[in-house]
Design an enzyme around this catalytic site. Structure first.
Site, PDB file in Angstrom:
ATOM      1  CG  ASP A 562      -2.348   1.197   1.073  1.00 18.23           C
ATOM      2  OD1 ASP A 562      -2.640   1.900   0.102  1.00 18.23           O
ATOM      3  OD2 ASP A 562      -2.670   1.235   2.132  1.00 18.23           O
ATOM      4  CD  GLU A 565      -0.248   5.901  -3.962  1.00 14.95           C
ATOM      5  OE1 GLU A 565      -1.010   4.640  -4.077  1.00 14.95           O
ATOM      6  OE2 GLU A 565      -0.095   5.947  -3.133  1.00 14.95           O
ATOM      7  CG  ASP A 638      -7.945   4.337   0.236  1.00 13.44           C
ATOM      8  OD1 ASP A 638      -7.741   2.849   0.396  1.00 13.44           O
ATOM      9  OD2 ASP A 638      -7.064   4.803   1.201  1.00 13.44           O
TER      10      ASP A 638
END
Length: 971
Positions: A562, A565, A638
């Site tokens: 997770d 980015e 999300d």
């Protein structure tokens, strides 16, 4: 998990306040995305400059591109056309006299690559994306596959290429333009609008001196200074540094962006360029009545509670776009990992005359065209063009460059249960027992960040999880697995072994000085980020998954990447600054969109090499780029527990699949918020048709395990999840197909019905493979749905086998316990119909073949079987069979490619055993006269009933095995 964006605190009190604020954001105290945290095009200097250039071109009568090819420099040699590209408006060229190099590569796959780069720049432009994205050196077309360069009367150079010479590339030298034609019809055009712009690297001091000298000379000679227009002034903004909120991008190399327009001629629908929460058919961002005013942005970001119907950047970026019309299909791949913006404009124009008045007078239907403008901040212009001719050809051509999806373990395509967080080992045991108690199958239970010791990855909170290995073994005894989260930020702590080793090995991303480690703020507080561009860092990271290092892990434990980015709470736009430095002195701005994929790759490497059992890895990633599919699954980030987010999930997943990443899903139930029971149930009914099927919920969301809402919802969710398990053989076969030829697993309607214009913009229903039509219910209170049945064949409801005849839209009942799902006539689907607790518990179960006959009485389908766990399939240890009904005979035969079994390799006992499992039932749909089935001299009874206008014939125990050759006479 999305978070807030605050500057790094400098005191204990500030740290506490920052932690409270971050927690408040995480707990859903903010109701929508904070748009002010993320740039618009106007706030992104290079985007604003290139967009202003497009405006200047539009506002300038008879605008033509200033770029010209030197015709005498063009060469065609060994499949590569090369030449010198000049900008006639530039006042000064490099000493070589060649501003830019132009190359056009004719590939042996019939794709074409176009590259434009600087010649002898003062600094090399970054050109390393290809080293990460392309899977292997490609081959070039042989001279027998293309014709020599030819020139027409207008000086346009042409080359015909393709297996049948069906494609032509035409190169216009002045002004520069590259046009691709299929069977003489213009399909893709580069620089038709003349928007090619290339900011050549320059010296800041020299440019400043030049400007001063020009000003002085003008004063001395009495020159008239012409006032620049607002558009021309925009071309000079934010060249050398750029400020956004409290952050300044130093841009040490200065401006180096480029842009070019790409036209899809005769095509009004374009798709792709994920990830955006928008429609499948991309909406216009330019032109009259454009729904959007901002371009589509590709820049991997952690966007809190992202909005729908918005071209804002999200977690992943794939610069792949496909255009489709009734007469043509084409695609482009803009291979660049820097921040990229794309404008889309849809027009109608008459290519023959170009005269609007003539069109109106003669009532000619203008040709629909889509014009796109691609803008990247840095790197080289590197674009691939795919002309098909079919979509399957395009998927194959694209996959030959960037790779296909990794073949997952069989558990990975079953049901995953997750929330932030299952709190303790006892909590895990109770949730696991709850599934058994309520007879709901599942395969994987997930743990979020709270399972660690203070957000230190590769550790456990000993108080909450005292015996993690025993916990995993307990799940494994039921055929179940566990996944734990591991993020790329490493807590700065000299007592934390991972942090200490990372510092000693010098594997962290550096500040812009290139010497000191970058320090940012994320979940653990002050953190460093692993530099996955450093080979030493990748290997070290992978080694951390070894059982002796990741203490408490077992072969039943897999990984969730997770925040990759990467998400940096203290950084600009909640990510890492662009001017930080990677291994090899590479600025982050060049590789930003690839960072998550590099992390994903290193983690998959770690899971692959951690033991000697030859296991395939399973790694879920949030960030992605082209090539991510080679390492595992992704999800859409999300989302929120709203009907709107359920609705947008389908076009988002379809788009991601078109762009080459078929193993994707959306959080079932929505990550943020608390879904009402109806929404949760409808999301499960839709989610069982996502390639990656996971329920997930936020820390602050109420517990929502599938049985907690009571009846009738528990039964409805149980039925949905069991349906997923019933179809697992079909899903596994689709994954094998995707791993071989790059086909999407869930497909837009237009991919299966490419000539039906009614489906070109359709994204509220879709196909699973070529056999199942799925129409999710995405509105509250809906009990009837409008379903479009394409083609001229029948469609059979998968539950009651009622029949619908295409083509046309019909209103279909969609009661609370089901959504419309139909099997297409002419297909055969393998199923397993015995309820079990996990997919592992099903591996010895018999099969059912559901045979949907078409109007000719024919049907076909496939099944792929391997051990579901190891890499042995790569050496041919698998079964691949085709079932076919033709002329009244149902047959099964091996379609494994010749030589697939490696020399000296034998089919494993497992695969032999699975191949010997019986087919316990045949369900034959659409046959009115079937009475008996003959197998050799043996006759098998048939039971037929008529239901909802359809004959359903069942053959029990035909006494044939799934992996053997057979012929059954249907009489």
């Amino acid at each position: 998990m999305s978070r807030g964006n605050e500057r790094k605190p400098t005191s204990t009190k500030a740290i506490v306040l920052r932690s409270v604020l971050a927690l408040g954001l995480a707990l859903g105290c903010v109701n929508a995305v904070k748009r002010e945290d993320f740039k618009t095009c106007a706030q992104s200097g290079f985007c604003a400059r290139n967009r202003a250039y497009a405006d200047l071109a539009k506002d300038t009568p008879q605008w033509t591109s200033p770029f010209q090819l030197n015709p005498s420099s063009l060469r065609l040699q060994k499949g590569i056309i090369s030449g010198d590209l000049l900008n006639i408006q530039e006042e000064q060229l490099p000493a070589s006299g060649k501003a830019l190099s132009f190359e056009l590569h004719l590939l042996d796959t019939e794709a074409v690559r176009v590259r434009i780069n600087e010649v002898d720049p003062i600094k090399p432009r970054y050109d390393g994306v290809q080293d990460t994205v392309l899977i292997r050196p490609y081959g070039y077309s042989s001279e027998g596959q293309y014709e020599r360069l030819s020139k027409d009367d207008n000086g346009v150079l042409s080359v015909k290429y393709g297996s049948e010479g069906q494609n032509t590339v035409k190169i216009t030298s002045a002004p520069f333009k590259v046009e691709f034609l299929v069977n003489g019809v213009s399909t893709v055009i580069l620089n038709e609008e003349g928007l090619l712009r290339f900011e050549r690297l320059r010296n800041k001091e020299a440019e400043s001196e030049k400007l001063v000298d020009q000003g002085a000379q003008g004063e001395q000679e009495g020159e008239i200074q012409i006032e620049k227009s607002a558009l021309e002034l925009k071309l000079e903004e934010n060249l050398w540094d750029e400020r956004f909120k409290d952050n300044t991008d130093s841009k040490p190399r200065g401006p180096e962006s480029f842009g070019m327009d790409i036209t899809f001629s005769g095509i009004s629908h374009v798709y792709g360029i994920p990830e955006h929460a928008t429609s499948l058919s991309l909406k216009s961002t330019r032109g009259p009545d454009a729904p959007y005013t901002e371009p589509y942005r590709l820049y991997n970001l952690d966007v809190f509670e992202y909005e729908i119907d918005n071209p804002m950047a999200l977690y992943g970026s794939i610069p792949f776009m496909m255009g489709h019309s009734k007469n043509s299909t084409a695609a482009v791949f803009w291979m660049n990992a820097a921040e990229t913006w794309i404008d889309v404009e849809k027009t109608n124009e008459d290519k023959a005359s170009g005269l609007l008045s003539w069109i109106k007078t003669k009532k000619v239907t203008p040709t629909p065209t889509t014009k796109t403008h691609w803008i990247s901040e840095s790197g080289v212009l590197d674009v691939f063009v795919f002309l098909g001719p079919t979509q399957r050809d395009i998927f194959r051509q694209y996959a030959s460059l960037v790779g296909t999806t990794a073949m997952p373990q069989s558990f990975a395509i079953a049901y995953h249960q997750c929330r932030w967080n299952y709190n303790t080992q006892q909590d895990v045991a109770e949730v696991d027992a709850g599934f058994d108690e309520h007879d709901i199958p599942y395969d994987v239970l997930w743990l979020d960040i709270e399972h660690t010791n203070g957000k230190r990855y590769f550790t456990w909170d000993d108080a909450k999880f005292p015996n993690p290995a025993d916990m995993q073994l307990s799940l494994g005894a039921k055929g179940r697995k566990m996944v734990t989260i591991i993020d790329p930020h490493i807590k700065k702590d000299s007592g934390y072994h991972v942090s200490k080793q990372g510092t000693e090995l010098d594997v962290y991303i550096k500040n812009k000085d290139g010497d000191t480690d970058f320090d940012g703020w994320c979940w653990p507080g002050n953190s460093n980020w692993i530099d996955f561009y450093n080979p030493k860092a990748r290997d070290w990271w992978a080694s951390n998954f070894n059982y002796d290092k990741y203490v408490g892990s077992t072969k039943n434990l897999f990984t969730w990447n997770d925040m990759n980015e990467p998400s940096v709470f203290s950084g600009p736009e909640i990510t890492i600054p662009k001017d930080v430095i990677h291994y090899g002195n590479v600025e982050h701005r060049n590789v930003h969109n690839l960072y998550g994929t590099m992390f994903h790759s290193a983690t998959a490497q770690g899971l692959t090499q951690r033991n000697e059992t030859n296991q395939r890895p399973f790694v879920l990633s949030r960030a992605f780029f082209a090539g991510t599919q080679r390492y595992g699954a992704i999800w859409t980030g999300d989302n929120t527990a709203t009907w709107e987010h359920l609705e947008i999930a389908s076009p988002m997943l379809l788009t991601i699949g078109l762009a080459g990443v078929p193993f994707s899903g959306a959080d079932v139930g929505g990550f943020f918020g608390n879904p009402e029971p109806e929404l949760l149930t409808r999301w499960y009914q839709a989610g069982i048709y996502y390639p990656f099927f996971r329920a997930h919920a936020h820390l602050d969301s109420k517990r929502r395990e599938p049985w907690l809402f009571g009846e009738p919802y528990t039964t409805q969710i149980r039925e949905a999840v069991r349906t997923r398990y019933t179809f697992l053989p079909f899903w596994y076969t689709l994954f094998q197909e995707a791993s071989v030829d790059g086909m999407p697993i869930i497909r837009p309607m237009f991919t299966e019905f490419p000539e039906d214009e009614a489906v070109f913009g359709m994204d509220d229903q879709y196909m699973v493979g070529d056999a199942l039509l799925v129409k999710p219910v995405t509105k509250a209170g809906v009990t009837r749905s409008t379903v479009y049945f394409a083609g001229n064949e029948k469609w059979f409801d998968i539950k009651d086998y009622s029949v619908q005849q295409g083509p046309g839209a019909k209103e279909i009942a969609s009661p609370a316990n089901k959504i419309p799902v139909y099997q297409r006539a002419g297909t055969i689907i393998p199923r397993r119909e015995r309820p079990r607790r996990s997919s592992k518990a099903m591996e010895n179960d018999p099969f059912t073949l559901v045979i949907a006959l078409d109007s000719k009485g024919e049907a076909s389908g496939k099944i792929y079987l391997d051990d579901g766990e190891t890499f042995d399939y790569q050496s041919g240890d698998y079964l691949l069979r085709e079932f076919r009904v033709s002329k009244g005979v149902l047959s099964s035969h091996d379609i494994k490619p010749a030589g697939a079994l490696a020399q000296g390799k034998k089919i494993s006992e497992f695969v032999q055993r699975v191949g010997g499992l019986r087919i316990e039932r045949l369900v034959i749909l659409g046959s009115a006269g079937l009475k008996t089935v003959r197998v050799g001299d043996r006759t098998v009874s048939v039971s037929c009933v008529k239901t909802a206008g359809n004959h359903v014939c069942t053959v029990k125990e035909p006494q044939v095995a799934i992996g053997e050759d057979f012929s059954l006479q249907l009489e």
